[in-house]
Design a protein around this motif. Sequence first.
Motif, PDB file in Angstrom:
ATOM      1  N   GLY A  34      -2.031  16.737  -5.936  1.00 24.20           N
ATOM      2  CA  GLY A  34      -1.362  17.642  -5.009  1.00 24.20           C
ATOM      3  C   GLY A  34      -0.610  16.887  -3.928  1.00 24.20           C
ATOM      4  N   ILE A  35       0.604  17.345  -3.630  1.00 23.33           N
ATOM      5  CA  ILE A  35       1.417  16.790  -2.546  1.00 23.33           C
ATOM      6  C   ILE A  35       1.886  17.952  -1.680  1.00 23.33           C
ATOM      7  N   GLU A  36       1.636  17.848  -0.390  1.00 17.40           N
ATOM      8  CA  GLU A  36       2.085  18.893   0.524  1.00 17.40           C
ATOM      9  C   GLU A  36       3.322  18.398   1.268  1.00 17.40           C
ATOM     10  N   ARG A  37       4.362  19.203   1.236  1.00 13.99           N
ATOM     11  CA  ARG A  37       5.637  18.774   1.797  1.00 13.99           C
ATOM     12  C   ARG A  37       6.141  19.781   2.831  1.00 13.99           C
ATOM     13  N   LEU A  38       6.896  19.265   3.787  1.00  8.80           N
ATOM     14  CA  LEU A  38       7.575  20.107   4.773  1.00  8.80           C
ATOM     15  C   LEU A  38       8.973  20.392   4.255  1.00  8.80           C
ATOM     16  N   ARG A  39       9.347  21.641   4.236  1.00  9.02           N
ATOM     17  CA  ARG A  39      10.695  22.025   3.816  1.00  9.02           C
ATOM     18  C   ARG A  39      11.507  22.289   5.079  1.00  9.02           C
ATOM     19  N   TYR A  40      12.546  21.482   5.279  1.00  4.58           N
ATOM     20  CA  TYR A  40      13.380  21.545   6.478  1.00  4.58           C
ATOM     21  C   TYR A  40      14.722  22.212   6.177  1.00  4.58           C
ATOM     22  N   GLU A  41      15.346  22.685   7.241  1.00  7.08           N
ATOM     23  CA  GLU A  41      16.669  23.298   7.115  1.00  7.08           C
ATOM     24  C   GLU A  41      17.499  23.016   8.367  1.00  7.08           C
ATOM     25  N   THR A  71      10.922  25.351   7.679  1.00  8.56           N
ATOM     26  CA  THR A  71      10.986  26.764   7.284  1.00  8.56           C
ATOM     27  C   THR A  71       9.803  27.174   6.410  1.00  8.56           C
ATOM     28  N   GLU A  72       9.176  26.206   5.739  1.00  5.17           N
ATOM     29  CA  GLU A  72       8.028  26.525   4.904  1.00  5.17           C
ATOM     30  C   GLU A  72       7.310  25.255   4.521  1.00  5.17           C
ATOM     31  N   ILE A  73       6.129  25.433   3.945  1.00 10.80           N
ATOM     32  CA  ILE A  73       5.367  24.324   3.380  1.00 10.80           C
ATOM     33  C   ILE A  73       5.485  24.413   1.861  1.00 10.80           C
ATOM     34  N   ARG A  74       5.763  23.298   1.236  1.00 10.62           N
ATOM     35  CA  ARG A  74       5.867  23.258  -0.217  1.00 10.62           C
ATOM     36  C   ARG A  74       4.674  22.472  -0.772  1.00 10.62           C
ATOM     37  N   LEU A  75       3.812  23.154  -1.501  1.00  5.38           N
ATOM     38  CA  LEU A  75       2.676  22.499  -2.133  1.00  5.38           C
ATOM     39  C   LEU A  75       3.032  22.250  -3.589  1.00  5.38           C
TER      40      LEU A  75
END
Length: 312
Positions: free
Chosen positions: A141-148, A300-304
């Motif tokens: 699992g990798i948790e990522r920050l989704r930026y805009e 804007t969201e977290i991407r797992l």
Amino acid sequence: MRFRSALDDPAALDRALAWPAEGPVPPLPADRVREEFAARRMRPEWTWFAEDADGRMAARALWWGRADSERPVALDCLQVSPSVADPAALAAALLAAGHAAFGKRPGHHLSLPRGWREDPAVTGAVAWRREAASRAGLTRGIERLRYEWTPAAGTAAPTGRLVFREGTDEEFLDAFARLSRGSLDLATRHGLEATTEERLAREDLAFYRDCPGERSWWRLAHLPDGTLAGMAVPSATPYHRNVGYLGVVPEQRGKGLIDEILAEITRFHAAEGADRITATTDTVNLPMAAAFDRAGYEVTEIRLVLEAPAAG
């Protein structure tokens, strides 16, 4: 329980698309799914569902790929009926059926709200999906920050600290390899567990060449004396302009040059009229996250991402 793709029954596609667009992990609404099908980013053979003995749909899985992909790239939507007693077991079996048909195990990408761990309904919905993915071989699992970025954030003017120029594929291969050394990016670190710097660099170059962005956008970043400092790879998704790939070579890190490279990518897309630029970075990559924050990008969201370990 029967597992099959929508390719087996044309009428099954409409039933699969009729699933209610609700739940703690929001599924794609039907109109968005139809848009993806129209663009061939979702397809009947990539849409799988489980049916009980009476023909009622108990689960569905929607895989996604690029319009020219031979096989799906990622699992975009996984749902199980609330009436199912063990959603993880059913979902795992559904994923296994899809993986067997594809001949690969695409990662499962979950889009989650910020602070999702504080919501019991969301954590419960993530838990059974994570368990299902693990049983189907997606154990990492990798948790990522989704930026805009939007134009309201503005752009930074060039400072002259770096000079940007075009480069050959061989120069970019060398830069990809050098940037991988000591990288905080988990995908890069995991890749190096299974392959060499050179092979990973070639995979990275091929990946970004295949993205919707243009190869002519790429730039090498040099200090004024000609020393390589890093590179900027502006890119695009099927939906928006995208930061793509950027980085600083190990010997130049810690000097704030990542801000200069990110600013160059942002200026490039903004000059092309982009009204939105997206980007992602791992939650553990604190320096990159801080650079996005300084540049006016907003989470804007977290991407797992749940994926299979790289094969050695």
